[in-house]
Design an enzyme around this catalytic site. Sequence first.
Site, PDB file in Angstrom:
ATOM      1  CD  GLU A  44       3.820   5.625  -6.199  1.00  8.97           C
ATOM      2  OE1 GLU A  44       4.629   6.545  -6.380  1.00  8.97           O
ATOM      3  OE2 GLU A  44       2.657   5.635  -6.638  1.00  8.97           O
ATOM      4  CE  LYS A 117       6.063   8.827  -9.514  1.00 18.09           C
ATOM      5  NZ  LYS A 117       4.999   8.740  -8.472  1.00 18.09           N
ATOM      6  CB  CYS A 154       2.898   5.965  -9.729  1.00 16.46           C
ATOM      7  SG  CYS A 154       1.150   6.419  -9.553  1.00 16.46           S
TER       8      CYS A 154
END
Length: 290
Positions: A44, A117, A154
């Site tokens: 990331e 995300k 993540c």
Amino acid sequence: MARILSIAVTQMACSWDRDANIQRAAAMVEEAAGQGAQVVLLQELFETPYFCIDKNKAFLKEATTVAANPAIQAMRVLARKLNVVIPVSFFERDGDRHFNSLAMIDADGEILGVYRKSHIPDFPDYEEAFYFEPGDTGFMVFETKFARLGAAICWDQWFPEAARAMALKGAEVLLYPTAIGWPIEPTQSRFKNSKVHWQQVMQGHAGANIMILAASNRIGAEHGISGQTQFYGGSLIVDHIGTKAAEADEATSQIMVKSFDMDEIALYRKDWGIFRTRRPDLYAPLCLAE
């Protein structure tokens, strides 16, 4: 003839020399491709250190549009040259909005789409809500040259709903670029030993959905004004029954490549009946707020 997929995970430390970080990541992609990898997962936000340790408006200047992002442009060239798929995590600017995003680059260098995300952490040392809006793309699956790849980022990986959504959309592999570690100062001491917990959650997603999973984390100590984080590596590839197929250490730059018979896994998934025997009529509580 069996359909074999070779996946690589990588991990490295990052500095404030953006060009050097991109060059280091590119070298890892080249090495992984040399070992036969068809999909290479980088960590990331690898263009810079993990600036979200602090709330600092100065870091907003690191965001770029998709078209202007140097890592995406470099990896597009590399993907085409090496015939590999490269998901690229980056800090996206879209007008006045900012996202923690992932561009899926196919083996011909084309961008198949951009995922933003969905779940944004908001606590000490992970101040992402200061920088990123919650994603507006929904969970995405990309039809790449080699496989249908579900990719999230993540904090998304702590949510079984995200993994299952990608599986139901047809993913054959789950990919998670990651930045996770423990605080050097004990501001969150109860989270200090989260590596085992993190890996076991990843293994659970793979086993529950009967598909390959890969997660690439970063390494090294990174220092903000208000805190310090020791990223603990542990990048891993998990097979379709939830067993670790490859695992990196906590401190060194590494590349790991593993190959899987995707036809065999698809047959196993079908025969096991996980999706055939689901009960969506009972799942309404999953949509309730806490």
